[in-house]
Design an enzyme around this catalytic site. Structure first.
Site, PDB file in Angstrom:
ATOM      1  CG  HIS A 143      68.159  37.879  23.563  1.00  0.00           C
ATOM      2  ND1 HIS A 143      68.848  38.893  22.942  1.00  0.00           N
ATOM      3  CD2 HIS A 143      67.180  38.489  24.283  1.00  0.00           C
ATOM      4  CE1 HIS A 143      68.323  40.062  23.272  1.00  0.00           C
ATOM      5  NE2 HIS A 143      67.301  39.831  24.091  1.00  0.00           N
ATOM      6  CG  HIS A 218      64.237  44.137  30.011  1.00  0.00           C
ATOM      7  ND1 HIS A 218      65.119  43.303  30.649  1.00  0.00           N
ATOM      8  CD2 HIS A 218      64.266  43.796  28.688  1.00  0.00           C
ATOM      9  CE1 HIS A 218      65.663  42.491  29.758  1.00  0.00           C
ATOM     10  NE2 HIS A 218      65.167  42.780  28.564  1.00  0.00           N
ATOM     11  NE  ARG A 229      72.659  34.649  54.716  1.00  0.00           N
ATOM     12  CZ  ARG A 229      71.716  33.797  55.096  1.00  0.00           C
ATOM     13  NH1 ARG A 229      71.033  33.117  54.170  1.00  0.00           N
ATOM     14  NH2 ARG A 229      71.433  33.620  56.362  1.00  0.00           N
ATOM     15  CG  ASP A 250      53.773  43.991  30.267  1.00  0.00           C
ATOM     16  OD1 ASP A 250      54.176  43.849  31.429  1.00  0.00           O
ATOM     17  OD2 ASP A 250      54.080  43.209  29.337  1.00  0.00           O
ATOM     18  N   GLY A 251      52.113  44.967  33.347  1.00  0.00           N
ATOM     19  CA  GLY A 251      51.421  44.139  34.317  1.00  0.00           C
ATOM     20  C   GLY A 251      51.747  42.666  34.214  1.00  0.00           C
ATOM     21  CG  HIS A 253      57.616  41.969  30.701  1.00  0.00           C
ATOM     22  ND1 HIS A 253      56.589  41.998  29.792  1.00  0.00           N
ATOM     23  CD2 HIS A 253      58.693  41.462  30.040  1.00  0.00           C
ATOM     24  CE1 HIS A 253      57.017  41.528  28.627  1.00  0.00           C
ATOM     25  NE2 HIS A 253      58.283  41.186  28.755  1.00  0.00           N
ATOM     26  CG  ASP A 277      61.198  44.296  25.314  1.00  0.00           C
ATOM     27  OD1 ASP A 277      61.967  44.474  24.350  1.00  0.00           O
ATOM     28  OD2 ASP A 277      61.199  43.249  25.990  1.00  0.00           O
ATOM     29  CG  LEU A 310      56.787  37.151  29.420  1.00  0.00           C
ATOM     30  CD1 LEU A 310      56.991  38.099  30.597  1.00  0.00           C
ATOM     31  CD2 LEU A 310      55.456  37.438  28.750  1.00  0.00           C
ATOM     32  N   GLY A 312      59.472  39.921  24.386  1.00  0.00           N
ATOM     33  CA  GLY A 312      59.049  41.291  24.189  1.00  0.00           C
ATOM     34  C   GLY A 312      57.679  41.518  24.803  1.00  0.00           C
TER      35      GLY A 312
END
Length: 387
Positions: A143, A218, A229, A250-251, A253, A277, A310, A312
């Site tokens: 973002h 997500h 802790r 997706d393997g 993220h 996403d 990353l 999306g």
């Protein structure tokens, strides 16, 4: 008189159990029941899916784009239709077009497009997801930090004004930029609140859950992690029975080990559900695109900024189903619920979506036993067929 369609020859998973040697009846945009051959009306139109599976349609609560359209860059009914059509080819029958952090002007345009799509009954459209701009810069991910800001009274009023006009309205926010009172006000108005892109501690997250936030965006990504802790948002979400959480399977993220641990740890009735996403390249051969003026690269099953962040995901819902089933070894029944029933429960539409049941909206997918896409039906009409 409403016509009846008889779906024959398939093994049917209704969301709870399998039905063998039965026929699925569809009347108009609703399921009429799962019946014996002898109970099929003589005037029914027959559709044969011999040897295939019929399962509830997938529901994706986080879709940034598809078919070459990126929601935000394009804010129109046509863009939404392009996105829903692209995802329908992979079994998604309802989705939330998702606007990531942007300007108030673009947000207004997105809400107006959602209102128009709702009025036009665009196939596959469920409502909107506004992911930002009220996030934490520390956990911004892809973002644009220049557009992240605190929630103001005008933002609350804007969301409340559109709530009843766009269908489901979900917004992802961070405690750093939104008050407990604002969350309570939005929740009371029927707007769904998800915590995400935040560095909040577990105690604060619990307070926001108490104010009405009932979802996490997500899980694991762009949020305070679980440590021994300080459990962070990850720990708070897994420990809160009322909270649902999206997961990008997706393997890339989330490591499969972490996914498995989270699924075993999550307290119910809140569940972990699948999201894509997905961005604009889904369903195309695009090698990249622009996001808030920045180049996004599509390589090796991932979408990233130039620095490797990353941006999306490059996966569809059927791909998420395959990954969760094959990589994690989860029973296919559990995975199918993660793609249909649990997201329906998360956005409080499980009384009409997420199952194959008489009276429910007739959204379903035909798959091969090897999890290849055969056909997608939305509101009782076949939208796409692969073979």
């Amino acid at each position: 008189m409403t016509s009846t369609t008889a779906i024959r020859g398939a093994r049917i998973f209704d969301g709870g159990q399998w039905h063998e040697g039965k026929v699925l009846l569809v009347e108009g945009d609703r399921f009429a029941g799962i019946v014996a051959e002898s109970d099929v009306p003589s005037e029914a139109q027959n559709v044969d899916y011999d040897g295939q599976w019929i399962v509830p349609g997938f529901i994706d609560l986080q879709v940034n784009g598809g078919g070459g359209a990126q929601f935000g860059d394009a804010t129109s009914v046509e863009a939404i239709r392009t996105i829903t059509s692209a995802h329908a080819r992979f079994g998604t029958t309802k989705l939330l077009p998702t606007l990531i952090t942007d300007t108030p002007q673009t947000t207004e345009l997105a809400l107006e497009a959602g209102r128009d799509a709702h009025a036009a009954r665009v196939p596959g459209y469920l409502g909107l997801h506004l992911e930002g701009p009220h996030l934490s810069i520390a956990r911004k991910g892809a973002h644009d930090p220049a557009l992240i800001r605190p929630m103001e009274t005008s933002d609350v009023e804007r969301l409340m004004r559109f709530r009843s006009e766009v269908g489901v309205l979900l917004t992802t926010l961070a405690p750093e930029n939104v008050s407990l009172q604002q969350v309570s006000t939005l929740t009371d108005a029927g707007i769904l609140i998800s915590l995400g892109h935040t560095d909040t501690d577990a105690k604060t997250a619990q307070a926001y859950f108490g104010a009405g936030a009932a979802m996490v965006t997500h899980l694991f990504n762009a949020m305070s992690p679980l440590t021994h802790r300080e459990p962070g948002l990850v720990g708070a979400a897994l420990d809160a029975p009322q909270v649902f959480a999206g997961l990008i399977a997706d393997g890339y993220h989330v490591d499969p080990i972490a996914m498995g641990i989270a699924l075993r740890a999550k307290k119910a009735p809140g569940r972990i559900f699948l999201v894509t996403d997905a961005m604009s390249p889904l369903g195309t051969d695009m090698t990249g695109f622009m996001l808030n003026g920045r180049q996004i690269f599509r390589r090796d099953g991932r979408l990233t900024l130039a620095d490797g962040t990353l941006a999306g995901a490059d996966i569809d819902m059927l791909g998420c189903v395959r990954t969760a089933h094959r990589l994690l070894g989860l029973p296919i029944e559990d995975v199918l619920r993660m793609a249909s029933l649990y997201p329906a429960e998360a956005v409080r539409i499980s009384g009409s979506h997420g199952r194959i049941k008489a009276g429910f909206v007739a959204d379903f997918v035909a798959l091969s036993p090897d999890l290849d896409h055969i056909a997608t039906w939305i509101d009782g009409k076949q939208q796409t067929r692969t073979v």
